[in-house]
Design an enzyme around this catalytic site. Structure first.
Site, PDB file in Angstrom:
ATOM      1  CE  LYS A  22      -1.509   1.564   4.230  1.00 39.87           C
ATOM      2  NZ  LYS A  22      -1.111   3.097   4.496  1.00 39.87           N
ATOM      3  CG  ASN A  23       2.393   2.764   3.508  1.00 36.04           C
ATOM      4  OD1 ASN A  23       1.221   3.147   3.526  1.00 36.04           O
ATOM      5  ND2 ASN A  23       3.198   2.500   4.863  1.00 36.04           N
ATOM      6  NE  ARG A  93       0.321  13.036   8.348  1.00 34.11           N
ATOM      7  CZ  ARG A  93       1.188  13.175   7.633  1.00 34.11           C
ATOM      8  NH1 ARG A  93       1.478  12.531   6.611  1.00 34.11           N
ATOM      9  NH2 ARG A  93       1.920  14.241   7.728  1.00 34.11           N
ATOM     10  CB  CYS A 117      -3.747  10.492  12.352  1.00 34.31           C
ATOM     11  SG  CYS A 117      -2.299   9.555  12.169  1.00 34.31           S
ATOM     12  NE  ARG A 122       1.258  10.538  10.437  1.00 32.42           N
ATOM     13  CZ  ARG A 122       0.871   9.534   9.641  1.00 32.42           C
ATOM     14  NH1 ARG A 122      -0.074   8.849   9.576  1.00 32.42           N
ATOM     15  NH2 ARG A 122       1.701   9.017   8.599  1.00 32.42           N
ATOM     16  CG  ASP A 316       4.243   1.765   9.366  1.00 33.73           C
ATOM     17  OD1 ASP A 316       3.920   2.318  10.419  1.00 33.73           O
ATOM     18  OD2 ASP A 316       4.182   1.730   8.150  1.00 33.73           O
ATOM     19  NE  ARG A 408      -6.328   4.049   6.501  1.00 34.61           N
ATOM     20  CZ  ARG A 408      -5.554   4.735   7.130  1.00 34.61           C
ATOM     21  NH1 ARG A 408      -5.496   5.033   8.326  1.00 34.61           N
ATOM     22  NH2 ARG A 408      -4.259   5.244   6.497  1.00 34.61           N
TER      23      ARG A 408
HETATM   24  C1  EPZ Z   1       4.849   6.853   6.086  1.00 31.05           C
HETATM   25  O1  EPZ Z   1       4.271   7.921   6.623  1.00 31.05           O
HETATM   26  C2  EPZ Z   1       4.177   5.802   6.098  1.00 31.05           C
HETATM   27  N1  EPZ Z   1       2.708   6.135   5.306  1.00 31.05           N
HETATM   28  C3  EPZ Z   1       3.746   5.330   7.330  1.00 31.05           C
HETATM   29  O2  EPZ Z   1       2.799   4.383   7.477  1.00 31.05           O
HETATM   30  C4  EPZ Z   1       4.924   5.048   8.366  1.00 31.05           C
HETATM   31  O3  EPZ Z   1       4.525   4.831   9.491  1.00 31.05           O
HETATM   32  C5  EPZ Z   1       5.757   6.357   8.366  1.00 31.05           C
HETATM   33  O4  EPZ Z   1       6.084   6.635   6.882  1.00 31.05           O
HETATM   34  C6  EPZ Z   1       7.166   6.059   8.993  1.00 31.05           C
HETATM   35  O5  EPZ Z   1       7.938   4.953   8.498  1.00 31.05           O
HETATM   36  C7  EPZ Z   1       2.593   5.841   3.986  1.00 31.05           C
HETATM   37  O6  EPZ Z   1       3.865   5.810   3.427  1.00 31.05           O
HETATM   38  C8  EPZ Z   1       1.753   6.267   3.142  1.00 31.05           C
HETATM   39  P1  EPZ Z   1       7.103  10.438   7.888  1.00 31.05           P
HETATM   40  P2  EPZ Z   1       4.851   9.580   6.754  1.00 31.05           P
HETATM   41  O7  EPZ Z   1       6.944  11.656   7.162  1.00 31.05           O
HETATM   42  O8  EPZ Z   1       5.773   9.704   5.351  1.00 31.05           O
HETATM   43  C9  EPZ Z   1       8.028  13.511  11.230  1.00 31.05           C
HETATM   44  C10 EPZ Z   1       0.862   2.852   8.171  1.00 31.05           C
HETATM   45  O9  EPZ Z   1       0.431   2.189   9.075  1.00 31.05           O
HETATM   46  N2  EPZ Z   1       7.679  14.675  10.440  1.00 31.05           N
HETATM   47  O10 EPZ Z   1       8.360   9.486   7.405  1.00 31.05           O
HETATM   48  O11 EPZ Z   1       3.770  10.312   6.613  1.00 31.05           O
HETATM   49  C11 EPZ Z   1       6.666  12.692  11.592  1.00 31.05           C
HETATM   50  O12 EPZ Z   1       5.740  13.389  12.430  1.00 31.05           O
HETATM   51  C12 EPZ Z   1       1.458   4.223   7.974  1.00 31.05           C
HETATM   52  O13 EPZ Z   1       0.971   2.090   6.972  1.00 31.05           O
HETATM   53  C13 EPZ Z   1       8.141  15.972  10.501  1.00 31.05           C
HETATM   54  O14 EPZ Z   1       8.466  16.282  11.540  1.00 31.05           O
HETATM   55  O15 EPZ Z   1       5.541   9.608   7.871  1.00 31.05           O
HETATM   56  C14 EPZ Z   1       7.258  11.442  12.124  1.00 31.05           C
HETATM   57  O16 EPZ Z   1       7.585  11.557  13.499  1.00 31.05           O
HETATM   58  C15 EPZ Z   1       1.345   5.270   9.249  1.00 31.05           C
HETATM   59  N3  EPZ Z   1       7.619  16.931   9.608  1.00 31.05           N
HETATM   60  C16 EPZ Z   1       8.507  11.346  11.470  1.00 31.05           C
HETATM   61  O17 EPZ Z   1       8.922  12.348  10.800  1.00 31.05           O
HETATM   62  C17 EPZ Z   1       7.194  16.391   8.334  1.00 31.05           C
HETATM   63  O18 EPZ Z   1       7.205  17.383   7.371  1.00 31.05           O
HETATM   64  C18 EPZ Z   1       8.582  10.368  10.316  1.00 31.05           C
HETATM   65  O19 EPZ Z   1       6.998  10.540   9.490  1.00 31.05           O
HETATM   66  C19 EPZ Z   1       7.068  15.008   8.348  1.00 31.05           C
HETATM   67  C20 EPZ Z   1       7.279  14.065   9.191  1.00 31.05           C
END
Ligand code: EPZ
Length: 451
Positions: A22-23, A93, A117, A122, A316, A408
């Site tokens: 999915k991701n 998201r 969420c 996020r 995850d 999802r």
């Molecule tokens: C991706 O989300 C995945 N989603 C998430 O999977 C996964 O948990 C996450 O990466 C981490 O591996 C998809 O690929 C659709 P991040 P993403 O931006 O990209 C912080 C699932 O269950 N951050 O890598 O949105 C953030 O708050 C989902 O399948 C900032 O501070 O996650 C977090 O602490 C849930 N500023 C960390 O970075 C930003 O602009 C990593 O988040 C962006 C992120």
């Protein structure tokens, strides 16, 4: 609202195939905005998040067809609309991954801010920082981020994408997608190294992009004038694979997992082996499409887990491993370094008899040997998976409410688990989630085991 009813204690046996990721698929689908030529994607899972992305892309002028199950063709036919509306973004998201492609291809984008969420706050500040470095300008209006590109074309730049919690996966996807059509060269430092980023870079390169270094913290993109169509098979879902491995381990079963992205799961298999689970690939070479036999005996050892960006242990899989360690023979420590608030499953697992002590981003798990069935509430996608796994091993019957969270990210999970022996069925509950099921479908009855 659907729920799962699970009678714990059945051993699993047989073979189960991992679906497409999915991701990985979501940003691949968004890449269709970068060209007016057709993209063909194979092994796209049939999930509500994928349907949401189809809906969003349809609103953004992408014509999508499904010639056969798992295959999608996507072609941009109308570039007039650039607004990802709140109605869709609030349900998923990951909708934010259209931002980079829209700015690169159309010079404008309006994307509703995703907000927080269940797994925590996020933000998308790193996405915006990276796109600003490429020349985009943003303002906030009515909860929407409105971006435009002065001069119409992004310009390559050096971008540092690290944040307090590491890099950002979808942020990296947005920046590399956008930089493909920028004038000049972009270097992204502290890029996310996740396999989903490598898959995206592979698709973009097939479309004519010039990206190198994907999978490492430094990615270089030489901008090109246009991109074309391509065909691509989505990588298998490493989180689904890890979840199935835990399903085998927690039920002390032997399961063969095919289409398994073992090469992307070393942190998870390292922890499984520390717990005493046997992970046997069919051949020596690590691959993204391996066949792996997973087996576990009665005794499971405790271990410590810290979630980290790839190649570290994935956030995850944190809830699923918590369920497993809850039935291990001692004390484990789980520390969450990506989403420090991602512990909603702690209270629900406790309802099933798990002994969990949470302190900030750390939870101490004191193994209890056997959990007990209970009605529990799914709160987010991976927490739901953790609850399903716990219920598979618990004594008695559990009911997992609100499995739309699970739907999802896991396609027909109950049917696939039932096919390998789990006693699990989907039931439809009325909107008040009354304890009396309206529909009862019973599948996959297997002999119970005695612990
Ligand atoms: C991706 O989300 C995945 N989603 C998430 O999977 C996964 O948990 C996450 O990466 C981490 O591996 C998809 O690929 C659709 P991040 P993403 O931006 O990209 C912080 C699932 O269950 N951050 O890598 O949105 C953030 O708050 C989902 O399948 C900032 O501070 O996650 C977090 O602490 C849930 N500023 C960390 O970075 C930003 O602009 C990593 O988040 C962006 C992120």
């Amino acid at each position: 609202m659907d729920a799962f009813e699970i009678e714990g204690g059945a051993r699993l046996a047989g073979e189960i195939r991992v679906n497409g990721s999915k991701n990985a698929a979501l940003p691949l689908m968004a890449a269709s905005l970068l060209t007016d030529q057709p993209l063909t994607l194979a092994d796209v899972p049939d999930l509500s998040d994928i349907r949401n992305m189809r809906h969003l892309l349809d609103e953004l002028g992408v014509e999508i067809n499904q010639p056969q199950p798992g295959q999608l063709t996507l072609q941009t036919t109308d570039t007039s609309e650039s607004h990802a509306r709140y109605d869709i973004v609030k349900t998923m998201r990951a909708s934010v991954c259209v931002l980079g492609p829209l700015l690169a291809a159309r010079g404008r984008a309006r994307v509703s801010l995703p907000g927080g969420c269940a797994i925590g706050q996020r933000p998308i500040d790193l996405h915006l920082h990276g796109l600003e470095a490429l020349g985009a300008r943003f303002q906030l209006e009515q909860g929407d981020v409105i971006g435009h590109v002065p001069g119409g074309r992004l310009v390559g730049n050096r971008i540092f994408l690290g944040g307090s919690f590491g890099s950002t996966v979808l942020g990296t996807a947005n920046i590399i997608s956008a930089a493909t059509l920028a004038r000049g060269t972009t270097i992204v430092e502290s890029a996310a190294c996740e396999p989903e980023i490598v898959d995206l870079a592979n698709l973009l390169n097939r479309m004519g992009a010039r990206i190198s270094g994907a999978g490492s913290p430094r990615i270089t993109i030489e901008g090109v004038d246009q991109l074309g169509g391509a065909s691509h098979r989505v990588i298998p879902d490493r989180i689904e694979a890890g979840t199935l491995m835990v399903a085998a381990a927690i039920t002390r079963s032997e399961l063969t997992i095919t289409n398994c992205p073992l090469d992307a799961l070393m942190a998870a298999t390292n922890r499984l082996e520390a717990i005493g689970v046997v992970v046997e690939p069919a051949d020596d070479a690590l691959s993204m499409r391996s066949k792996v036999r997973i087996s576990a005996g009665e005794s499971l050892s405790p271990c410590d887990i810290t979630t980290q960006p790839h190649p570290g242990f994935p956030t995850d899989l944190q809830a699923q491993f918590m369920a497993l360690l809850a039935v291990a023979d001692g004390h484990s420590v789980i520390t969450e370094k990506i989403f420090p608030e991602r512990f909603l499953h702690v209270a629900e697992l406790s309802r099933m008899g798990a002994r969990l002590f949470r302190q900030g981003p750390t939870t101490i798990v004191s193994g209890v040997g056997r959990l007990v069935g209970a009605p529990v509430m799914a709160s987010d996608l991976r927490a739901s998976a953790g609850l399903v796994l716990a219920a598979l091993a618990a004594r008695g019957t559990s009911r997992i409410l609100r499995v739309y969270h699970l739907d999802r990210g896991y396609e027909r999970l109950e049917e696939r688990l039932a096919a390998v022996g789990a006693r699990i069925k989907r039931i439809g509950l009325d909107e008040h989630e009354s304890p009396q099921p309206k529909v009862v479908v019973r599948k996959g009855i297997a002999p119970a085991y005695q612990p």
